[in-house]
Design a protein around this motif. Structure first.
Motif, PDB file in Angstrom:
ATOM      1  N   PRO A 221      16.905  -5.382   1.291  1.00  0.00           N
ATOM      2  CA  PRO A 221      15.872  -4.577   0.617  1.00  0.00           C
ATOM      3  C   PRO A 221      14.504  -5.245   0.709  1.00  0.00           C
ATOM      4  CG  PRO A 221      17.829  -4.796  -0.759  1.00  0.00           C
ATOM      5  CD  PRO A 221      18.008  -5.744   0.386  1.00  0.00           C
ATOM      6  N   ILE A 222      13.454  -4.429   0.644  1.00  0.00           N
ATOM      7  CA  ILE A 222      12.082  -4.938   0.728  1.00  0.00           C
ATOM      8  C   ILE A 222      11.381  -4.681  -0.605  1.00  0.00           C
ATOM      9  CG2 ILE A 222       9.875  -4.816   1.941  1.00  0.00           C
ATOM     10  CD1 ILE A 222      11.436  -3.655   4.354  1.00  0.00           C
ATOM     11  N   VAL A 223      10.758  -5.736  -1.129  1.00  0.00           N
ATOM     12  CA  VAL A 223       9.991  -5.650  -2.375  1.00  0.00           C
ATOM     13  C   VAL A 223       8.512  -5.802  -2.030  1.00  0.00           C
ATOM     14  CG1 VAL A 223       9.519  -6.708  -4.612  1.00  0.00           C
ATOM     15  CG2 VAL A 223      11.884  -6.574  -3.769  1.00  0.00           C
ATOM     16  N   TYR A 224       7.707  -4.832  -2.431  1.00  0.00           N
ATOM     17  CA  TYR A 224       6.257  -4.876  -2.210  1.00  0.00           C
ATOM     18  C   TYR A 224       5.574  -5.244  -3.527  1.00  0.00           C
ATOM     19  CZ  TYR A 224       7.366  -2.215   2.034  1.00  0.00           C
ATOM     20  OH  TYR A 224       7.892  -1.796   3.223  1.00  0.00           O
ATOM     21  N   LEU A 225       4.826  -6.334  -3.520  1.00  0.00           N
ATOM     22  CA  LEU A 225       4.020  -6.728  -4.681  1.00  0.00           C
ATOM     23  C   LEU A 225       2.569  -6.430  -4.333  1.00  0.00           C
ATOM     24  CD1 LEU A 225       5.727 -10.150  -5.605  1.00  0.00           C
ATOM     25  CD2 LEU A 225       6.250  -7.861  -6.476  1.00  0.00           C
ATOM     26  N   GLN A 226       2.101  -5.270  -4.744  1.00  0.00           N
ATOM     27  CA  GLN A 226       0.783  -4.799  -4.321  1.00  0.00           C
ATOM     28  C   GLN A 226      -0.344  -5.563  -5.011  1.00  0.00           C
ATOM     29  OE1 GLN A 226       0.050  -0.626  -4.652  1.00  0.00           O
ATOM     30  NE2 GLN A 226       1.635  -0.045  -3.191  1.00  0.00           N
ATOM     31  N   ASN A 227      -1.286  -6.017  -4.202  1.00  0.00           N
ATOM     32  CA  ASN A 227      -2.521  -6.610  -4.711  1.00  0.00           C
ATOM     33  C   ASN A 227      -3.539  -6.561  -3.579  1.00  0.00           C
ATOM     34  OD1 ASN A 227      -4.297  -8.031  -6.494  1.00  0.00           O
ATOM     35  ND2 ASN A 227      -3.830  -9.913  -5.374  1.00  0.00           N
ATOM     36  N   THR A 228      -3.904  -5.354  -3.187  1.00  0.00           N
ATOM     37  CA  THR A 228      -4.741  -5.213  -1.989  1.00  0.00           C
ATOM     38  C   THR A 228      -5.916  -4.267  -2.214  1.00  0.00           C
ATOM     39  OG1 THR A 228      -4.743  -4.609   0.357  1.00  0.00           O
ATOM     40  CG2 THR A 228      -3.279  -3.352  -1.079  1.00  0.00           C
ATOM     41  N   THR A 229      -7.051  -4.635  -1.639  1.00  0.00           N
ATOM     42  CA  THR A 229      -8.223  -3.753  -1.649  1.00  0.00           C
ATOM     43  C   THR A 229      -8.207  -2.825  -0.444  1.00  0.00           C
ATOM     44  OG1 THR A 229      -9.474  -5.523  -0.579  1.00  0.00           O
ATOM     45  CG2 THR A 229      -9.658  -5.337  -2.972  1.00  0.00           C
ATOM     46  N   GLY A 230      -7.134  -2.901   0.378  1.00  0.00           N
ATOM     47  CA  GLY A 230      -6.984  -1.966   1.482  1.00  0.00           C
ATOM     48  C   GLY A 230      -7.005  -2.651   2.832  1.00  0.00           C
ATOM     49  N   TYR A 231      -7.120  -1.843   3.868  1.00  0.00           N
ATOM     50  CA  TYR A 231      -7.204  -2.362   5.230  1.00  0.00           C
ATOM     51  C   TYR A 231      -8.634  -2.845   5.518  1.00  0.00           C
ATOM     52  CZ  TYR A 231      -2.533  -0.667   6.312  1.00  0.00           C
ATOM     53  OH  TYR A 231      -1.177  -0.478   6.318  1.00  0.00           O
ATOM     54  N   MET A 232      -8.725  -3.872   6.340  1.00  0.00           N
ATOM     55  CA  MET A 232     -10.020  -4.474   6.661  1.00  0.00           C
ATOM     56  C   MET A 232     -10.926  -3.469   7.383  1.00  0.00           C
ATOM     57  SD  MET A 232     -11.742  -7.339   6.443  1.00  0.00           S
ATOM     58  CE  MET A 232     -10.618  -8.749   6.377  1.00  0.00           C
ATOM     59  N   VAL A 233     -12.203  -3.466   6.995  1.00  0.00           N
ATOM     60  CA  VAL A 233     -13.190  -2.605   7.654  1.00  0.00           C
ATOM     61  C   VAL A 233     -14.244  -3.480   8.344  1.00  0.00           C
ATOM     62  CG1 VAL A 233     -12.841  -0.707   6.049  1.00  0.00           C
ATOM     63  CG2 VAL A 233     -14.572  -2.439   5.538  1.00  0.00           C
ATOM     64  N   GLY A 234     -15.063  -2.878   9.179  1.00  0.00           N
ATOM     65  CA  GLY A 234     -16.104  -3.612   9.891  1.00  0.00           C
ATOM     66  C   GLY A 234     -15.977  -3.439  11.391  1.00  0.00           C
ATOM     67  N   LYS A 235     -17.034  -3.789  12.097  1.00  0.00           N
ATOM     68  CA  LYS A 235     -17.079  -3.579  13.547  1.00  0.00           C
ATOM     69  C   LYS A 235     -15.953  -4.314  14.263  1.00  0.00           C
ATOM     70  CE  LYS A 235     -20.091  -5.733  16.079  1.00  0.00           C
ATOM     71  NZ  LYS A 235     -21.378  -6.177  16.676  1.00  0.00           N
ATOM     72  N   ASP A 236     -15.759  -5.588  13.930  1.00  0.00           N
ATOM     73  CA  ASP A 236     -14.720  -6.365  14.605  1.00  0.00           C
ATOM     74  C   ASP A 236     -13.337  -5.782  14.342  1.00  0.00           C
ATOM     75  OD1 ASP A 236     -16.653  -8.050  15.583  1.00  0.00           O
ATOM     76  OD2 ASP A 236     -16.324  -9.612  14.072  1.00  0.00           O
TER      77      ASP A 236
END
Length: 537
Positions: free
Chosen positions: A368-383
């Motif tokens: 089983p997979i346990v997700y402990l969420q603490n994210t502001t999301g996917y990285m943004v920016g030109k690179d």
């Protein structure tokens, strides 16, 4: 695996401040939850006069004494029917959770008939539909303690009526899947509510109290002019002796609940527990209160969280130097081998690829997979964009969607943007999803949203030759921040049934262990599915 060496100073001023903030949120949570208990208890004189038990007394008597019980969606409806935070009563008029009856792990739902006579509230309906799906996915018998005035006609909405049909469809699906559906009819079940016993495998009724009819005396008189008593139309004695809707006739609530326990005992589905006891975390669980910041802008090392949840605080990181802001860890919780995914920052290209690889590996191992969420999301920016963030983030989302093992999500902190999706948010149907009191869920942070909209508005004014009014722009900015922040609050989102409940961080290990036990038992259980559900005869 080796024990995690913590660098956290639990006695620091920062830790103490975070702990005080978390304890305040927990106290607020318990106070909100208690409103439903207090509101229901006000009906005690009426219940005593009728010789009945209050809904929570029924639930306590039905469940095995001393056995674990996992309440679900306790904040359903909070701030939805009433926007007054001081008066809003949560729960949706329904009690629900997973517990043990005669040693059998079951999904139990009870009408909170001390509140508005058990009338089904809009979020209460969503709550029932959610736990029915959980029962089906986790192969749990469904036990329903019914005493409901049905739909509240003073709050009638056509969408509630239409979607409400799913409640009855799910009862048929559960039965057809070979999962026992047992109803104890403590009181009334009118119109659609009559189909609750009608679509159950076994029904227990209480003499003088149970009622089940498609049309009660007032509606019958209005529709046909016919005059009949409640007992003639749908009383317990009539249904157990004439119509055949009820299988068992009990003299009171206590006997009815005793019969339900006997029925579950006879399924021979009782849990056979392993004798091996899993080691507790080596690090103090209470320190979870001071680890997580009250605001998502402050950093936290989620390994410190993981080490206070897993067996022996032992963990093994997967690709620790690659995509380091995305944590992929192997560990054990309550003796169960699990994969854990968490976030020490935004999910970048490397982190998304690492998580995709890890999810597929866990599926190969059957863990089983346990997700402990603490994210502001996917990285943004030109690179990030040029590096293929969209396609690599999409691969992670595909892996979450297609995973063949149970997935369980805990929202520990921020859950923003597509990060909510990639970390198995509600839309991706984890088996279970719980929130910590400090968790925040939104498409983006309130200030970020307000700044984005402000930039767009100012650009539009500039094109039209309009000079922005600073005071007006600031007022709009503050209003947007408030709208986003109010809706991102864990208590508000839980009121919308966007999780399965808000939990004390210190209970995380126990909750995860209980859910993992449930998933393991579901895999081992062999129900006998049919092409039809058990029909009333």
């Amino acid at each position: 695996m080796s024990p995690f060496e913590s660098s956290w100073n639990a006695r620091s001023q920062q830790a103490q401040a975070r702990m005080e903030a978390m304890l305040a949120r927990i106290a607020q949570l318990r106070a909100i939850e208690s409103r439903a208990t207090q509101a229901s208890a006000k009906s005690r004189p009426v219940f005593d006069k009728r010789g009945q038990l209050l809904p929570r007394e029924r639930l306590a008597l039905l469940l095995d004494e001393g056995a674990a019980f996992l309440p679900l969606c306790s904040l359903a409806g909070y701030l939805q029917d009433s926007k007054d935070a001081e008066r809003s009563v949560p729960g949706g008029g329904v009690l629900a959770g997973i517990g043990f009856i005669a040693g059998v792990r079951c999904m139990v739902v009870a009408s909170d008939s001390g509140i508005e006579a058990g009338a089904i509230q809009p979020r209460g309906l969503e709550k029932i539909l959610r736990v029915q799906e959980m029962a089906l996915e986790n192969r749990l018998p469904f036990v329903h303690l019914v005493e409901s005035a049905g739909a509240n006609l003073t709050k009638y909405k056509v969408d509630g009526f239409v979607i409400g049909g799913s409640l009855f469809r799910n009862l048929a699906r559960l039965s057809a899947a070979g999962l026992p559906v047992i109803t104890v009819q403590h009181g009334s079940g009118t119109a659609g509510g009559a189909y609750m016993p009608g679509l159950s495998d076994v029904v227990i009724m209480v003499r003088g109290r149970s009622r089940a009819f498609l049309a009660g005396p007032p509606l019958l008189m209005a529709a046909t002019g016919e005059v009949a008593s409640e007992e003639e139309l749908g009383g317990a004695e009539m249904h157990t002796s004439v119509s055949g809707l009820g299988e068992f006739l009990a003299e009171d609530d206590r006997e009815a609940l005793g019969l339900a326990k006997t029925l579950l005992r006879q399924t021979d589905w009782g849990l056979r527990r392993d004798t091996e006891v899993a080691p507790l975390p080596a690090l103090p669980v209470d320190e979870l209160l001071g680890l997580m910041p009250a605001h998502h802008r402050e950093p936290v090392d989620m390994r410190e969280i993981i080490a206070r949840v897993v067996d022996g605080s032992e963990l093994m990181e997967f690709k620790p130097l690659y995509g380091a802001a995305t944590l992929c860890v192997q560990a054990r919780i309550g003796g169960h081998a699990v994969g854990i995914i968490s976030n020490n920052g935004p999910i970048d290209v490397a982190g998304a690829n690492k998580a995709t690889h890890f999810i597929q590996w866990m599926c190969q191992l059957g863990h089983p997979i346990v997700y402990l969420q603490n994210t502001t999301g996917y990285m943004v920016g030109k690179d990030s964009e040029q590096g293929g963030m969209i396609k690599h983030g999409s691969k992670m989302i595909q892996a979450v969607t297609s995973a063949t093992v149970p997935q369980i999500t805990i929202q520990c902190g921020a859950s923003f943007g597509a990060g909510n999706y990639g970390m198995c948010g509600r839309g991706f149907a984890p088996r279970f999803l719980f929130s910590w009191p400090n968790a925040t869920t939104a498409v983006m942070g309130g200030e970020q949203a307000a700044r984005t909209m402000q930039i767009v508005a100012e650009a539009g004014m500039k094109r039209k030759g309009i000079t922005p009014d600073p005071a007006q722009m600031q007022a709009q900015f503050d209003q947007i921040v408030k709208v986003f922040d109010d809706q991102s609050d864990a208590f508000y989102t839980s009121g919308l049934v966007l999780d399965d409940g808000v939990i004390d961080p210190r209970d995380t290990r126990a909750v995860l262990g209980f859910c993992l036990d449930t998933c393991k038992e579901a895999t081992a259980r062999q129900p006998r599915p049919m092409q039809f559900s058990v029909a009333r005869m």
